[in-house]
Design a protein around this motif. Structure first.
Motif, short mmCIF file in Angstrom:
data_model
loop_
_atom_site.label_atom_id
_atom_site.label_comp_id
_atom_site.label_asym_id
_atom_site.label_seq_id
_atom_site.Cartn_x
_atom_site.Cartn_y
_atom_site.Cartn_z
N PRO A 72 0.91 -1.19 -0.04
CA PRO A 72 -0.07 -0.08 0.00
C PRO A 72 0.98 1.38 0.06
N ARG A 73 2.20 1.41 0.46
CA ARG A 73 2.77 2.46 0.52
C ARG A 73 4.10 2.50 -0.36
N GLU A 74 3.80 1.48 -1.34
CA GLU A 74 4.89 1.59 -2.28
C GLU A 74 5.20 3.13 -2.99
N ARG A 75 4.11 3.77 -3.11
CA ARG A 75 4.26 5.23 -3.81
C ARG A 75 5.01 6.11 -2.86
N TYR A 76 5.12 5.79 -1.61
CA TYR A 76 5.90 6.85 -0.62
C TYR A 76 7.33 6.48 -0.37
N ASP A 77 7.86 5.47 -1.24
CA ASP A 77 9.22 5.26 -1.10
C ASP A 77 10.15 6.25 -1.95
N PHE A 78 10.54 7.37 -1.47
CA PHE A 78 11.37 8.25 -2.17
C PHE A 78 12.82 8.25 -1.53
N GLN A 79 13.06 6.85 -1.07
CA GLN A 79 14.52 6.39 -0.56
C GLN A 79 15.32 5.85 -1.52
N GLN A 80 15.01 4.62 -1.95
CA GLN A 80 15.52 3.86 -2.98
C GLN A 80 15.62 4.38 -4.32
N PRO A 81 14.37 5.04 -4.84
CA PRO A 81 14.74 5.60 -6.25
C PRO A 81 15.42 6.70 -6.23
N TYR A 82 15.34 7.54 -5.19
CA TYR A 82 16.33 8.99 -5.04
C TYR A 82 17.66 8.50 -4.99
N LEU A 83 18.10 7.78 -3.96
CA LEU A 83 19.44 7.09 -3.94
C LEU A 83 20.12 6.82 -5.34
N ARG A 84 19.05 5.85 -6.17
CA ARG A 84 19.72 5.20 -7.41
C ARG A 84 19.96 6.63 -8.27
N ALA A 85 19.10 7.46 -8.19
CA ALA A 85 19.13 8.60 -9.16
C ALA A 85 20.33 9.40 -8.78
N LEU A 86 20.73 9.54 -7.43
CA LEU A 86 21.80 10.40 -7.13
C LEU A 86 23.20 9.57 -7.62
N LEU A 87 22.91 8.20 -7.29
CA LEU A 87 24.21 7.60 -7.71
C LEU A 87 24.45 7.57 -9.23
N GLN A 108 23.85 9.96 -11.45
CA GLN A 108 24.12 11.16 -12.01
C GLN A 108 25.70 11.25 -11.77
N ILE A 109 26.36 10.62 -10.72
CA ILE A 109 27.60 10.63 -10.61
C ILE A 109 28.49 9.70 -11.05
N GLY A 110 27.85 8.73 -11.89
CA GLY A 110 28.64 7.55 -12.45
C GLY A 110 28.66 6.20 -11.57
N LEU A 111 27.92 6.28 -10.62
CA LEU A 111 27.97 5.12 -9.93
C LEU A 111 26.74 4.03 -9.92
N GLY A 112 26.00 4.36 -11.11
CA GLY A 112 24.81 3.55 -10.85
C GLY A 112 24.86 2.21 -11.76
N ARG A 113 26.14 2.10 -12.29
CA ARG A 113 26.37 0.49 -12.89
C ARG A 113 26.56 -0.49 -12.02
N ASP A 114 27.13 -0.53 -11.10
CA ASP A 114 27.57 -1.31 -10.19
C ASP A 114 27.13 -1.03 -8.65
N VAL A 115 25.67 -1.10 -8.37
CA VAL A 115 25.19 -0.85 -7.14
C VAL A 115 24.28 -1.89 -6.81
N GLU A 116 24.38 -2.45 -5.64
CA GLU A 116 23.45 -3.33 -4.88
C GLU A 116 22.88 -2.72 -3.58
N PHE A 117 21.28 -2.82 -3.55
CA PHE A 117 20.74 -2.44 -2.50
C PHE A 117 20.31 -3.61 -1.51
N VAL A 118 20.48 -3.56 -0.25
CA VAL A 118 20.17 -4.45 0.71
C VAL A 118 19.10 -3.91 1.54
N ARG A 119 18.07 -4.42 1.73
CA ARG A 119 17.05 -3.58 2.32
C ARG A 119 16.23 -4.30 3.48
#
Length: 220
Positions: free
Chosen positions: A155-170, A172-183
């Motif tokens: 129900p709260r999927e649309r409130y997650d501005f954490q992981q999508p935001y972090l992925r965007a930040l990474l 834009q500075i070239g760190l998006g190719r090799d990133v692993e999220f552990v939640r």
């Protein structure tokens, strides 16, 4: 704080939880760091605790300092650059970057946002998520903790501005190719009575995160 040698594997470990005790992200990043150091006995380990030692948020002088030649900086800009430069150097020298990120009000702690604002300089920016930049090739492990559940279909999927935001930040500075999220989810189940029925889910999620970072640490 350690400094990198020319060929040593280097881990940059950043925590930003305001909690020193009982922090899930601190616990899990500490497990990764310990396993990484065992797997890389000759490696270099650099640690920053943005929760207990926050860095100043950027101001106009800090932004200007990142845009102009160092020799052309004014006094206040040089002072701002003195804060940013060590952070930028740590990122550049690291082969693996480990971020511990709790969710605060559906997003990331402001202390980590301040860090990103300092290291997001023009020399690091890439034109698109698939582009290459100065930081491309590094590995990033992001350990997140969420008091509830925000995964796909919840129900709260649309409130997650954490992981999508972090992925965007990474990205834009070239760190998006090799990133692993552990939640780790439902972390508030042990402290909020209304969430008590979700304690088994919280414990299972935490254990899954622990096992994930143990695996990732020996392959980083």
């Amino acid at each position: 704080m350690s400094h990198q040698g020319t060929t040593r594997p280097t881990l940059l470990h950043i925590d930003c939880s305001i909690r020193q005790n009982g922090s899930v992200t601190r616990e899990i990043t500490a497990i990764f760091a310990a396993e990484w150091r065992r797997a890389h006995p000759g490696g270099t380990y650099v640690y920053r605790d943005l929760g207990s030692s926050p860095i100043p948020h950027v101001d106009e002088a800090a932004v200007a300092a990142g845009l102009h030649a160092r020799e052309a900086l004014e006094e206040n800009q040089r002072a701002a650059w003195a804060v940013s430069e060590p952070l930028i150097n740590e990122v550049r020298q690291a082969g693996t970057i480990l971020l511990g990120v709790p969710m605060y009000n559906y997003s990331i702690p402001s202390a980590l946002k301040a860090w990103f604002d300092r290291v997001t300089v023009k020399e690091h920016m890439v034109g698109d998520p698939g582009g290459e930049g100065l930081l491309t090739g590094k590995r990033t492990i992001v350990v997140t903790a969420q008091g509830g559940s925000y995964g796909p279909g919840t129900p709260r999927e649309r409130y997650d501005f954490q992981q999508p935001y972090l992925r965007a930040l990474l990205e834009q500075i070239g760190l998006g190719r090799d990133v692993e999220f552990v939640r780790s989810e439902m972390t508030l189940a042990h402290s909020v009575p209304a969430l008590e029925p979700f304690r088994p889910m919280a414990e299972a999620s935490r254990e899954e995160a622990v096992q994930a970072v143990r695996r990732l640490a020996v392959t980083s």
